[in-house]
Design a protein around this motif. Sequence first.
Motif, PDB file in Angstrom:
ATOM      1  N   ASN A 130       0.830  -1.198   0.000  1.00  0.00           N
ATOM      2  CA  ASN A 130       0.000   0.000   0.000  1.00  0.00           C
ATOM      3  C   ASN A 130       0.872   1.259   0.000  1.00  0.00           C
ATOM      4  OD1 ASN A 130       0.570  -1.110   2.683  1.00  0.00           O
ATOM      5  ND2 ASN A 130      -0.424   0.722   3.456  1.00  0.00           N
ATOM      6  N   PRO A 131       0.387   2.354  -0.605  1.00  0.00           N
ATOM      7  CA  PRO A 131       1.188   3.582  -0.745  1.00  0.00           C
ATOM      8  C   PRO A 131       1.736   4.118   0.575  1.00  0.00           C
ATOM      9  CG  PRO A 131      -0.758   3.703  -2.140  1.00  0.00           C
ATOM     10  CD  PRO A 131      -0.916   2.467  -1.300  1.00  0.00           C
ATOM     11  N   LYS A 132       0.948   4.067   1.642  1.00  0.00           N
ATOM     12  CA  LYS A 132       1.401   4.607   2.928  1.00  0.00           C
ATOM     13  C   LYS A 132       2.656   3.896   3.397  1.00  0.00           C
ATOM     14  CE  LYS A 132      -0.037   5.577   7.678  1.00  0.00           C
ATOM     15  NZ  LYS A 132      -1.140   5.480   8.680  1.00  0.00           N
ATOM     16  N   SER A 133       2.652   2.564   3.336  1.00  0.00           N
ATOM     17  CA  SER A 133       3.812   1.789   3.745  1.00  0.00           C
ATOM     18  C   SER A 133       5.007   2.068   2.841  1.00  0.00           C
ATOM     19  CB  SER A 133       3.478   0.289   3.717  1.00  0.00           C
ATOM     20  OG  SER A 133       4.625  -0.480   4.001  1.00  0.00           O
ATOM     21  N   PHE A 134       4.755   2.124   1.537  1.00  0.00           N
ATOM     22  CA  PHE A 134       5.844   2.368   0.582  1.00  0.00           C
ATOM     23  C   PHE A 134       6.535   3.692   0.859  1.00  0.00           C
ATOM     24  CE2 PHE A 134       7.226   4.551  -3.293  1.00  0.00           C
ATOM     25  CZ  PHE A 134       8.253   3.705  -3.691  1.00  0.00           C
ATOM     26  N   TRP A 135       5.761   4.765   1.002  1.00  0.00           N
ATOM     27  CA  TRP A 135       6.351   6.093   1.154  1.00  0.00           C
ATOM     28  C   TRP A 135       7.026   6.271   2.504  1.00  0.00           C
ATOM     29  CZ3 TRP A 135       7.730   8.748  -2.732  1.00  0.00           C
ATOM     30  CH2 TRP A 135       7.008   8.695  -3.932  1.00  0.00           C
ATOM     31  N   LEU A 136       6.453   5.700   3.563  1.00  0.00           N
ATOM     32  CA  LEU A 136       7.106   5.777   4.872  1.00  0.00           C
ATOM     33  C   LEU A 136       8.473   5.109   4.832  1.00  0.00           C
ATOM     34  CD1 LEU A 136       4.131   5.059   7.326  1.00  0.00           C
ATOM     35  CD2 LEU A 136       5.468   7.162   7.208  1.00  0.00           C
TER      36      LEU A 136
ATOM     37  N   ILE B  13      10.376   4.283   2.041  1.00  0.00           N
ATOM     38  CA  ILE B  13      11.323   4.866   1.089  1.00  0.00           C
ATOM     39  C   ILE B  13      11.866   6.195   1.606  1.00  0.00           C
ATOM     40  CG2 ILE B  13       9.720   6.214  -0.341  1.00  0.00           C
ATOM     41  CD1 ILE B  13      12.552   3.982  -1.672  1.00  0.00           C
ATOM     42  N   ILE B  14      11.021   6.984   2.262  1.00  0.00           N
ATOM     43  CA  ILE B  14      11.494   8.244   2.848  1.00  0.00           C
ATOM     44  C   ILE B  14      12.455   7.947   4.004  1.00  0.00           C
ATOM     45  CG2 ILE B  14      10.807  10.307   4.149  1.00  0.00           C
ATOM     46  CD1 ILE B  14       8.205  10.304   2.502  1.00  0.00           C
ATOM     47  N   GLY B  15      12.107   6.944   4.816  1.00  0.00           N
ATOM     48  CA  GLY B  15      12.977   6.552   5.919  1.00  0.00           C
ATOM     49  C   GLY B  15      14.339   6.088   5.438  1.00  0.00           C
ATOM     50  N   VAL B  16      14.355   5.280   4.378  1.00  0.00           N
ATOM     51  CA  VAL B  16      15.622   4.793   3.822  1.00  0.00           C
ATOM     52  C   VAL B  16      16.429   5.936   3.225  1.00  0.00           C
ATOM     53  CG1 VAL B  16      16.635   3.338   2.023  1.00  0.00           C
ATOM     54  CG2 VAL B  16      14.762   2.454   3.415  1.00  0.00           C
ATOM     55  N   PHE B  17      15.754   6.868   2.563  1.00  0.00           N
ATOM     56  CA  PHE B  17      16.448   8.024   1.970  1.00  0.00           C
ATOM     57  C   PHE B  17      17.068   8.893   3.066  1.00  0.00           C
ATOM     58  CE2 PHE B  17      16.562  12.388   0.278  1.00  0.00           C
ATOM     59  CZ  PHE B  17      17.343  12.172  -0.849  1.00  0.00           C
ATOM     60  N   ILE B  18      16.336   9.110   4.151  1.00  0.00           N
ATOM     61  CA  ILE B  18      16.864   9.904   5.263  1.00  0.00           C
ATOM     62  C   ILE B  18      18.039   9.184   5.916  1.00  0.00           C
ATOM     63  CG2 ILE B  18      16.318  10.820   7.569  1.00  0.00           C
ATOM     64  CD1 ILE B  18      13.491  11.359   6.569  1.00  0.00           C
ATOM     65  N   SER B  19      17.947   7.854   5.979  1.00  0.00           N
ATOM     66  CA  SER B  19      19.052   7.056   6.506  1.00  0.00           C
ATOM     67  C   SER B  19      20.307   7.247   5.650  1.00  0.00           C
ATOM     68  CB  SER B  19      18.658   5.576   6.527  1.00  0.00           C
ATOM     69  OG  SER B  19      19.756   4.766   6.895  1.00  0.00           O
TER      70      SER B  19
ATOM     71  N   LEU C 237      10.581   5.923  10.793  1.00  0.00           N
ATOM     72  CA  LEU C 237       9.749   5.858   9.591  1.00  0.00           C
ATOM     73  C   LEU C 237       9.765   4.470   8.962  1.00  0.00           C
ATOM     74  CD1 LEU C 237      10.591   9.297   7.910  1.00  0.00           C
ATOM     75  CD2 LEU C 237       8.490   8.658   9.108  1.00  0.00           C
ATOM     76  N   ILE C 238      10.927   3.831   8.956  1.00  0.00           N
ATOM     77  CA  ILE C 238      11.022   2.487   8.381  1.00  0.00           C
ATOM     78  C   ILE C 238      10.162   1.503   9.166  1.00  0.00           C
ATOM     79  CG2 ILE C 238      12.570   0.520   7.999  1.00  0.00           C
ATOM     80  CD1 ILE C 238      14.774   2.586   7.324  1.00  0.00           C
ATOM     81  N   VAL C 239      10.287   1.525  10.477  1.00  0.00           N
ATOM     82  CA  VAL C 239       9.505   0.614  11.313  1.00  0.00           C
ATOM     83  C   VAL C 239       8.010   0.910  11.185  1.00  0.00           C
ATOM     84  CG1 VAL C 239       8.965  -0.029  13.701  1.00  0.00           C
ATOM     85  CG2 VAL C 239      11.347   0.133  12.959  1.00  0.00           C
ATOM     86  N   LEU C 240       7.647   2.186  11.186  1.00  0.00           N
ATOM     87  CA  LEU C 240       6.246   2.566  11.039  1.00  0.00           C
ATOM     88  C   LEU C 240       5.720   2.115   9.672  1.00  0.00           C
ATOM     89  CD1 LEU C 240       4.124   4.053  12.743  1.00  0.00           C
ATOM     90  CD2 LEU C 240       4.686   6.140  11.490  1.00  0.00           C
TER      91      LEU C 240
END
Length: 235
Positions: free
Chosen positions: A170-176, A178-184, A218-221
């Motif tokens: 689902n989009p919510k999981s994907f964006w949380l 991918i944003i978390g990984v990018f911030i990492s 964000l990744i865990v969420l």
Amino acid sequence: MKLLFKNTLYFSVFYLLLYLLDSYFKNNEHLFSYRYFSKTMLSLSLLIFYVVNTHQSNTIKKQLVIAALCCFILGDILFITGNYGHTLHFIVASVLFIIAKVFYSIRFLNNKDFNIVKLVPFLLFCFLYMSIIMYIVYNNLGDLFIPLLLYLFVVMMLMQFAYLRKNEVNPKSFWLVIIGVFISMIADSINILKIFYNTDIAYNKITVMLFYGLSQYLIVLGILNEATEKSAKKL
């Protein structure tokens, strides 16, 4: 206590307070040793939050997340010790972080065939990113050229597998995620530049831990909010 970890809002506030406490200890030299408590609690609280809230039926996927978070916890402790001049602890901590990112990558792996053409822009970005980082720090790497290259490769691998979840969850999981990984990736970049280029770069005493803590959250969420695209459409 269970309500604290069961309610996302309550936990988010608690997690933020732990980060602020850890940041305070980190930026006060005479209190730095208290980070053994604050930083460990920050990572441990995320592990507890995941275990309490996960409904993952796939045992292997659940164990991969738990294993990744445990590696991050141990790595955090050793990184603190590494700041006192224990080089071996610093190296082991880096290895633990690599293992944790590999666990995440395997967790995000799916069986769907992907179009390599669609990945070309992403792969070009990865190549450009790694080239820029290596170019900046190359003269200061010495014997650490291969280890750093391996670390950057794992960082990009995690980004790629997180990206390949698109249209699979689902989009919510994907964006949380991918944003978390990018911030990492941003946190890793600042940390690498701090170690091998400029010790005062990008307000790293604040930004590294800020981006690292936020990325993990964000990744865990995102993982907790994961549902397959088919399941999401039925809801």
